[in-house]
Structures are given as C-alpha cells and as structure tokens.
Design an enzyme around this catalytic site. Structure first.
Site, mmCIF file in Angstrom:
data_model
loop_
_atom_site.group_PDB
_atom_site.id
_atom_site.type_symbol
_atom_site.label_atom_id
_atom_site.label_comp_id
_atom_site.label_asym_id
_atom_site.label_seq_id
_atom_site.Cartn_x
_atom_site.Cartn_y
_atom_site.Cartn_z
ATOM 1 N N ARG A 187 54.363 63.715 89.230
ATOM 2 C CA ARG A 187 55.251 63.266 90.299
ATOM 3 C C ARG A 187 55.434 61.752 90.336
ATOM 4 O O ARG A 187 56.224 61.240 91.131
ATOM 5 C CB ARG A 187 54.720 63.756 91.658
ATOM 6 C CG ARG A 187 54.878 65.228 91.904
ATOM 7 C CD ARG A 187 56.333 65.648 92.057
ATOM 8 N NE ARG A 187 56.934 65.089 93.254
ATOM 9 C CZ ARG A 187 56.987 65.720 94.424
ATOM 10 N NH1 ARG A 187 56.454 66.937 94.540
ATOM 11 N NH2 ARG A 187 57.552 65.160 95.449
ATOM 12 N N HIS A 220 39.197 61.221 79.107
ATOM 13 C CA HIS A 220 39.594 61.182 77.704
ATOM 14 C C HIS A 220 40.988 60.556 77.626
ATOM 15 O O HIS A 220 41.989 61.263 77.531
ATOM 16 C CB HIS A 220 39.588 62.595 77.123
ATOM 17 C CG HIS A 220 39.771 62.639 75.634
ATOM 18 N ND1 HIS A 220 39.154 63.563 74.836
ATOM 19 C CD2 HIS A 220 40.501 61.872 74.792
ATOM 20 C CE1 HIS A 220 39.497 63.375 73.572
ATOM 21 N NE2 HIS A 220 40.324 62.351 73.530
ATOM 22 N N ARG A 273 44.228 59.030 76.090
ATOM 23 C CA ARG A 273 44.892 59.120 74.790
ATOM 24 C C ARG A 273 45.920 57.993 74.663
ATOM 25 O O ARG A 273 46.340 57.431 75.665
ATOM 26 C CB ARG A 273 45.522 60.499 74.625
ATOM 27 C CG ARG A 273 44.464 61.588 74.404
ATOM 28 C CD ARG A 273 45.078 62.953 74.187
ATOM 29 N NE ARG A 273 44.101 63.893 73.646
ATOM 30 C CZ ARG A 273 43.247 64.605 74.373
ATOM 31 N NH1 ARG A 273 43.244 64.476 75.688
ATOM 32 N NH2 ARG A 273 42.406 65.436 73.802
ATOM 33 N N HIS A 288 47.910 61.479 80.510
ATOM 34 C CA HIS A 288 47.143 61.885 81.695
ATOM 35 C C HIS A 288 46.308 60.689 82.165
ATOM 36 O O HIS A 288 46.735 59.948 83.046
ATOM 37 C CB HIS A 288 46.311 63.145 81.454
ATOM 38 C CG HIS A 288 45.732 63.289 80.082
ATOM 39 N ND1 HIS A 288 44.834 62.393 79.552
ATOM 40 C CD2 HIS A 288 45.933 64.245 79.136
ATOM 41 C CE1 HIS A 288 44.488 62.787 78.338
ATOM 42 N NE2 HIS A 288 45.140 63.898 78.050
ATOM 43 N N GLU A 311 35.651 59.545 76.512
ATOM 44 C CA GLU A 311 35.859 60.208 75.224
ATOM 45 C C GLU A 311 37.112 59.664 74.554
ATOM 46 O O GLU A 311 38.060 59.261 75.232
ATOM 47 C CB GLU A 311 36.067 61.718 75.417
ATOM 48 C CG GLU A 311 34.908 62.454 76.032
ATOM 49 C CD GLU A 311 35.190 63.942 76.157
ATOM 50 O OE1 GLU A 311 34.231 64.702 76.363
ATOM 51 O OE2 GLU A 311 36.375 64.343 76.055
ATOM 52 N N HIS A 347 34.175 72.033 75.702
ATOM 53 C CA HIS A 347 35.455 72.610 75.291
ATOM 54 C C HIS A 347 35.446 74.114 75.539
ATOM 55 O O HIS A 347 34.756 74.873 74.872
ATOM 56 C CB HIS A 347 35.811 72.336 73.830
ATOM 57 C CG HIS A 347 37.300 72.405 73.593
ATOM 58 N ND1 HIS A 347 38.120 71.294 73.663
ATOM 59 C CD2 HIS A 347 38.110 73.452 73.344
ATOM 60 C CE1 HIS A 347 39.365 71.643 73.434
ATOM 61 N NE2 HIS A 347 39.394 72.958 73.247
ATOM 62 N N ASP A 348 36.255 74.522 76.523
ATOM 63 C CA ASP A 348 36.440 75.923 76.913
ATOM 64 C C ASP A 348 35.202 76.560 77.534
ATOM 65 O O ASP A 348 35.144 77.794 77.671
ATOM 66 C CB ASP A 348 36.921 76.779 75.732
ATOM 67 C CG ASP A 348 38.380 76.492 75.374
ATOM 68 O OD1 ASP A 348 39.042 75.778 76.146
ATOM 69 O OD2 ASP A 348 38.833 76.973 74.319
ATOM 70 N N GLY A 363 36.310 70.362 82.035
ATOM 71 C CA GLY A 363 37.473 69.881 82.772
ATOM 72 C C GLY A 363 38.483 70.963 83.063
ATOM 73 O O GLY A 363 38.649 71.392 84.202
ATOM 74 N N HIS A 364 39.174 71.428 82.036
ATOM 75 C CA HIS A 364 40.300 72.341 82.229
ATOM 76 C C HIS A 364 39.902 73.587 83.014
ATOM 77 O O HIS A 364 40.557 73.947 83.995
ATOM 78 C CB HIS A 364 40.887 72.735 80.872
ATOM 79 C CG HIS A 364 42.085 73.621 80.974
ATOM 80 N ND1 HIS A 364 43.349 73.131 81.233
ATOM 81 C CD2 HIS A 364 42.217 74.974 80.893
ATOM 82 C CE1 HIS A 364 44.206 74.135 81.282
ATOM 83 N NE2 HIS A 364 43.543 75.258 81.089
#
Length: 237
Positions: free
Chosen positions: A18, A43, A45, A50, A70, A190-191, A213-214
């Site tokens: 937004r 993390h 990039r 993000h 990271e 991760h996952d 995170g996710h």
C-alpha cells in the site's frame, strides 16, 4: 530450548503493497519480542521488495533480543551488515530476483570466498551462519570456512513430512551429528511450521535456533500473532 527467531519479511511485503506504514514493521518487531519471540530475522534483497535497507538500520535500536540479518554477501549487503552490526549474519546464496531461498551453499567451490567474508564479519564481532543443505560434504566444507554456525535448509524435510514420510528427517539428523562433532552451531529454517517444527526439534541434536517467517505470519492471520508465537515456543521446549 531451541530459540525462535521470527522472520518479518512478510510484514514488510504487506506494508509495501500500500506504500504507507501499515502494518508498522518496527511495532511488529517490538510486539513479537514482547510476546516471547527470542529473535528477529530479516532478509533484505537488492530490489528491496520487502525489507528495505533502511528497515535494517531502523530495527537496530528496536531489536533487544537477537538480531539476525540474512542475505547474499554482495558488496551492498556486506556494507549494510557492517553498519548495523547485528548479533548474527546468515549467508544465503540467493540469485538476484529469486522469490525465496532455494538451495544451500556449495561450501567446497565457494570455500575461499566464504572464508574471506566470514573473517570480515567476525573481526567486527558478528556471529556467522551459512545456509547449507544436509549433505555431509557441505557440512565439512562449512567447517573449513571458519563459520560459527550452519543453518540447515529444511524445505526438503518439510515437503516429505507433509507427505507423511517421517524418514525425510534422516539426512538432517546425520548432518547435525556431524556438525556437533565439528563444533558447529546448528540453526534451521525454511518451510518449518506449527505442523512440523516439534518433530524436527525432537530429532535434531543440538538445534540452537529456528528462523520462521512465512508459515508463522500466515498462521497468525488465523490464530493471532501473540498466540502463534507462544504456540511455537511450546513446541520448541
């Protein structure tokens, strides 16, 4: 107890959608720690889609637990880490434009490069961790870089566990036993999710920290952030 570091990239993704400051990344980081989270992971990039580089700077005074940054150790990232001086830097071999991390380092081919970068961070008092697949040769290669820790890339485990194959943990157990023998600290990420993190933790000797995170943020949409953080903490005891 294995520590829980919460990756807040997805909060930044939502904010950036937004163009304003809702949700407030700094307030979320503060609240996660208040709810019991034992670390904050970001993390950034190169495209800053993000986490922005300025977020990394702003979080420095907000994170009172453990601050973990990271990323792929390219020049801008190295400069950012040396400026922010987090508690830990986790080196990840992301390609530019990658949606998410998809593999660990080849610690044999990249040994001299990683060793040079790691020495620079360690000279500045920053603990280092490198992202690796659960392959014994890669663990041995990691040791030769001089890193303090490894972070096991757990996507393959999570995929197999979701299929009902608990034997998918076996390469991670073997890698962890070797890491312990080599006096390497063990992180993982991760996952990992509420569905699989307890099983993973129970089977990995010497697991110091998970970065999630996710899944955690997705679960929090249904269950609430305070509740989800504490559900993870219970499973990691």
């Amino acid at each position: 107890m294995t520590k829980l570091s919460v990756n807040i990239n997805k909060i930044a993704t939502l904010r950036n959608a937004r163009g304003g400051n809702v949700p407030d990344l700094l307030k979320v980081a503060t609240d996660i720690q208040k709810f019991g989270g034992q670390g904050i992971t970001i993390h950034p990039r190169p495209d800053e889609r993000h986490i922005r580089y300025q977020d990394a700077r702003d979080l420095k005074s907000i994170v009172t637990t453990e601050y973990n940054i990271e990323g792929n150790p390219q020049h801008n990232f190295i400069d950012l880490v040396l400026e922010c001086k987090p508690d830990q830097v986790t080196l990840v071999p992301d390609a530019i434009g990658a949606i998410t991390s998809s593999a660990g380092w080849d610690t044999i081919k990249n040994q001299s490069y990683l060793a040079e970068v790691i020495q620079e961070f360690q000279r500045n008092g920053i603990r280092t961790s490198i992202f690796v697949d659960p392959i014994n040769e890669m663990i041995e290669g990691a040791k030769k870089t001089g890193t303090d820790r490894i972070e096991l890339y757990t996507e393959a485990f999570a995929h197999q566990y979701a299929l009902g194959n608990e034997n998918g943990i076996e390469p991670y157990v073997k890698a962890s036993v070797l890491a312990n023998q080599l006096d390497l600290g063990i992180n993982a990420g991760h996952d990992l999710s509420l569905d699989n993190v307890k099983f993973f933790k129970q089977n990995i000797p010497g697991l110091l920290e998970v970065s999630i995170g996710h899944a955690l943020i997705s679960e929090a949409i249904y269950l609430g952030l305070d509740n989800v953080v504490n559900m993870y903490l219970q499973k990691l005891k």
